[in-house]
Write a protein that holds these residues in place. Structure first.
Motif, PDB file in Angstrom:
ATOM      1  N   ASN A  83      10.044   0.443   5.236  1.00  0.00           N
ATOM      2  CA  ASN A  83       8.928   1.378   5.051  1.00  0.00           C
ATOM      3  C   ASN A  83       7.712   1.046   5.919  1.00  0.00           C
ATOM      4  O   ASN A  83       6.980   1.953   6.314  1.00  0.00           O
TER       5      ASN A  83
ATOM      6  N   THR B 201      -2.440   8.500   1.781  1.00  0.00           N
ATOM      7  CA  THR B 201      -2.378   7.027   1.676  1.00  0.00           C
ATOM      8  C   THR B 201      -3.418   6.432   2.625  1.00  0.00           C
ATOM      9  O   THR B 201      -4.126   7.156   3.324  1.00  0.00           O
TER      10      THR B 201
ATOM     11  N   ILE C  10       3.123   4.418   0.174  1.00  0.00           N
ATOM     12  CA  ILE C  10       4.484   4.789  -0.210  1.00  0.00           C
ATOM     13  C   ILE C  10       5.293   3.543  -0.602  1.00  0.00           C
ATOM     14  O   ILE C  10       6.043   3.557  -1.598  1.00  0.00           O
TER      15      ILE C  10
ATOM     16  N   ASP D 183       4.814  -7.739   3.277  1.00  0.00           N
ATOM     17  CA  ASP D 183       3.714  -7.008   3.933  1.00  0.00           C
ATOM     18  C   ASP D 183       2.917  -8.036   4.725  1.00  0.00           C
ATOM     19  O   ASP D 183       3.122  -9.247   4.563  1.00  0.00           O
TER      20      ASP D 183
ATOM     21  N   SER E 182       0.847  -1.205   0.000  1.00  0.00           N
ATOM     22  CA  SER E 182       0.000   0.000   0.000  1.00  0.00           C
ATOM     23  C   SER E 182       0.879   1.250   0.000  1.00  0.00           C
ATOM     24  O   SER E 182       2.068   1.189   0.311  1.00  0.00           O
TER      25      SER E 182
ATOM     26  N   ASP F 216       5.665 -10.189   9.002  1.00  0.00           N
ATOM     27  CA  ASP F 216       5.385  -9.145   9.991  1.00  0.00           C
ATOM     28  C   ASP F 216       6.747  -8.596  10.428  1.00  0.00           C
ATOM     29  O   ASP F 216       7.553  -9.337  11.004  1.00  0.00           O
TER      30      ASP F 216
ATOM     31  N   TYR G  93       3.536   7.695  18.407  1.00  0.00           N
ATOM     32  CA  TYR G  93       4.000   7.682  17.006  1.00  0.00           C
ATOM     33  C   TYR G  93       5.245   8.557  16.876  1.00  0.00           C
ATOM     34  O   TYR G  93       6.255   8.147  16.290  1.00  0.00           O
TER      35      TYR G  93
HETATM   36  N1  NAD Z   1       1.159   8.835   4.832  1.00  0.00           N
HETATM   37  C1  NAD Z   1       1.786   9.748   5.567  1.00  0.00           C
HETATM   38  O1  NAD Z   1       1.335  10.906   5.669  1.00  0.00           O
HETATM   39  C2  NAD Z   1       3.074   9.420   6.266  1.00  0.00           C
HETATM   40  C3  NAD Z   1       3.726  10.479   6.905  1.00  0.00           C
HETATM   41  C4  NAD Z   1       4.899  10.221   7.582  1.00  0.00           C
HETATM   42  C5  NAD Z   1       5.428   8.941   7.613  1.00  0.00           C
HETATM   43  N2  NAD Z   1       4.784   7.929   6.993  1.00  0.00           N
HETATM   44  C6  NAD Z   1       5.386   6.599   7.082  1.00  0.00           C
HETATM   45  O2  NAD Z   1       5.509   6.025   5.802  1.00  0.00           O
HETATM   46  C7  NAD Z   1       5.436   4.605   5.908  1.00  0.00           C
HETATM   47  C8  NAD Z   1       4.431   4.071   4.905  1.00  0.00           C
HETATM   48  O3  NAD Z   1       3.151   4.593   5.240  1.00  0.00           O
HETATM   49  P1  NAD Z   1       1.960   4.787   4.208  1.00  0.00           P
HETATM   50  O4  NAD Z   1       1.475   6.167   4.369  1.00  0.00           O
HETATM   51  O5  NAD Z   1       2.346   4.303   2.878  1.00  0.00           O
HETATM   52  O6  NAD Z   1       0.857   3.844   4.895  1.00  0.00           O
HETATM   53  P2  NAD Z   1      -0.029   2.654   4.339  1.00  0.00           P
HETATM   54  O7  NAD Z   1      -0.931   2.278   5.479  1.00  0.00           O
HETATM   55  O8  NAD Z   1      -0.655   3.030   3.039  1.00  0.00           O
HETATM   56  O9  NAD Z   1       1.042   1.501   4.056  1.00  0.00           O
HETATM   57  C9  NAD Z   1       1.738   0.858   5.096  1.00  0.00           C
HETATM   58  C10 NAD Z   1       1.936  -0.609   4.718  1.00  0.00           C
HETATM   59  O10 NAD Z   1       2.666  -1.236   5.786  1.00  0.00           O
HETATM   60  C11 NAD Z   1       2.078  -2.493   6.035  1.00  0.00           C
HETATM   61  N3  NAD Z   1       2.338  -2.944   7.400  1.00  0.00           N
HETATM   62  C12 NAD Z   1       1.769  -2.489   8.549  1.00  0.00           C
HETATM   63  N4  NAD Z   1       2.205  -3.199   9.581  1.00  0.00           N
HETATM   64  C13 NAD Z   1       3.066  -4.122   9.090  1.00  0.00           C
HETATM   65  C14 NAD Z   1       3.832  -5.144   9.686  1.00  0.00           C
HETATM   66  N5  NAD Z   1       3.769  -5.389  11.004  1.00  0.00           N
HETATM   67  N6  NAD Z   1       4.635  -5.903   8.895  1.00  0.00           N
HETATM   68  C15 NAD Z   1       4.669  -5.688   7.551  1.00  0.00           C
HETATM   69  N7  NAD Z   1       3.949  -4.735   6.937  1.00  0.00           N
HETATM   70  C16 NAD Z   1       3.154  -3.961   7.702  1.00  0.00           C
HETATM   71  C17 NAD Z   1       0.581  -2.260   5.820  1.00  0.00           C
HETATM   72  O11 NAD Z   1      -0.132  -3.481   5.631  1.00  0.00           O
HETATM   73  C18 NAD Z   1       0.601  -1.356   4.600  1.00  0.00           C
HETATM   74  O12 NAD Z   1       0.548  -2.115   3.403  1.00  0.00           O
HETATM   75  C19 NAD Z   1       5.091   4.305   7.372  1.00  0.00           C
HETATM   76  O13 NAD Z   1       6.264   3.980   8.068  1.00  0.00           O
HETATM   77  C20 NAD Z   1       4.522   5.609   7.871  1.00  0.00           C
HETATM   78  O14 NAD Z   1       4.672   5.781   9.263  1.00  0.00           O
HETATM   79  C21 NAD Z   1       3.608   8.125   6.310  1.00  0.00           C
END
Ligand code: NAD
Length: 282
Positions: free
Chosen positions: A99, A200, A27, A46, A25, A72, A165
């Motif tokens: 990520n 996202t 990023i 994932d 999903s 995980d 967080y």
């Molecule tokens: N979207 C934002 O605004 C934002 C801002 C700052 C940081 N981030 C960081 O970017 C990264 C990606 O986030 P995103 O926005 O794409 O979120 P997202 O929810 O779209 O994607 C995150 C993915 O990580 C997977 N995941 C969750 N727990 C897991 C685990 N235990 N083992 C394996 N996979 C796991 C989820 O199933 C998902 O597919 C994260 O670390 C998030 O903290 C996102």
């Protein structure tokens, strides 16, 4: 004689191997597609099987090899098995992108110890497990490599509605900065990414704690992220550019650049801005 390259270049990733956690999903998915488009072979994991399969199916059209595993990141043994399988298949890893991450909206008093274990297990220990499992092989290969760790703008500026967080993302930033110094002699760069507000599924996947109707608060959060409209595709492009430049900290969206600047140059102003931002998630 051609000069030995001192760092990983990302414009052409043909025959390079990229490992991406949380690739089902947002990023992570866009990073996987961009790396595939630039010729990389992929190892993706994932816990979201459907999302992971969908990313792999789309990435297949770019022609590289792809391995997917349900892993995980909080499980160190599962990560080690994933690393072993990746190395058995490809022989090396050039780019490791830690990520996978989850969100939790709430102050300290709203956050249980169980919540802390869950969040720290994924957001911090997931990064530790990724580095622990893949770095020995990357170092042994003796060729330029790079580690990308997803921190956050909340890892630059503490937010009282994202207490746990923020704590995990500050930790990822600190870990990455130290690691970048430690790994420099091995020609492995490290970049901590601070995206900003990115549209996202993180808003759907985050836990919401504290007073008030959780669903209403989630809907407000989703609407704020949608209105902001910064797409994960742009984040992926900017991350690979930051790798190319070997940036140790990479703010992505303009608000993340502002927070980076404020947190370094004007802490009282940063404190004021963080308090105002937290009002939005209450
Ligand atoms: N979207 C934002 O605004 C934002 C801002 C700052 C940081 N981030 C960081 O970017 C990264 C990606 O986030 P995103 O926005 O794409 O979120 P997202 O929810 O779209 O994607 C995150 C993915 O990580 C997977 N995941 C969750 N727990 C897991 C685990 N235990 N083992 C394996 N996979 C796991 C989820 O199933 C998902 O597919 C994260 O670390 C998030 O903290 C996102």
């Amino acid at each position: 004689m051609p000069r030995k390259s001192t760092r990983l270049r990302t414009a052409d990733l043909t025959d390079r191997v990229a490992v991406i956690t949380g690739a089902g999903s947002g990023i992570g998915r866009e990073l996987a597609l961009l790396c595939a488009r630039r010729g990389a072979n992929l190892a993706l994991c994932d816990i979201n099987d459907i999302g992971l399969a969908d990313t792999a199916a789309t990435a297949h059209s770019f022609g590289g090899r792809i391995v997917t595993r349900r892993v995980d990141v909080a499980d160190s043994e599962a990560m080690s098995r994933f690393a072993q399988e990746t190395v058995d298949l490809y022989g090396a890893v050039d780019l490791l992108i830690n990520n996978a991450g989850v969100g939790l909206v709430g102050g300290f008093l709203d956050t249980s110890v169980k919540d802390w274990d869950w969040l720290v297990g994924i957001n911090l220990m997931g990064v530790v497990h990724g580095c622990n499992a893949f770095l020995p092989t990357m170092i042994d290969a003796g060729r330029p490599g790079h580690v990308v760790n997803l921190s956050s703008a909340a890892g630059l500026l503490a937010n009282p509605q994202l207490t746990a967080y923020s704590a995990t993302k500050f930790a990822v930033l600190g870990l990455s900065e130290a690691l970048s110094m430690e790994l420099a002699p091995h020609r492995i760069g490290v970049t901590a990414v601070c995206p900003g507000v990115i549209n996202t599924a993180i808003t759907q996947n985050s836990a919401i704690r504290g007073d008030g109707d959780a669903e209403q608060r989630r809907n407000r959060l989703m609407s704020t992220y949608q209105k902001r409209g910064y797409p994960p595709e742009r984040v992926a492009h900017n991350i690979l550019r930051a790798v190319d430049r070997n940036q140790s900290v990479a703010p992505i969206a303009p608000e993340a650049h502002l927070m980076y600047l404020l947190s370094r140059a004007a802490p009282p102003l940063a404190h004021w801005a963080a308090t105002r931002l937290a009002e939005l998630t209450k």
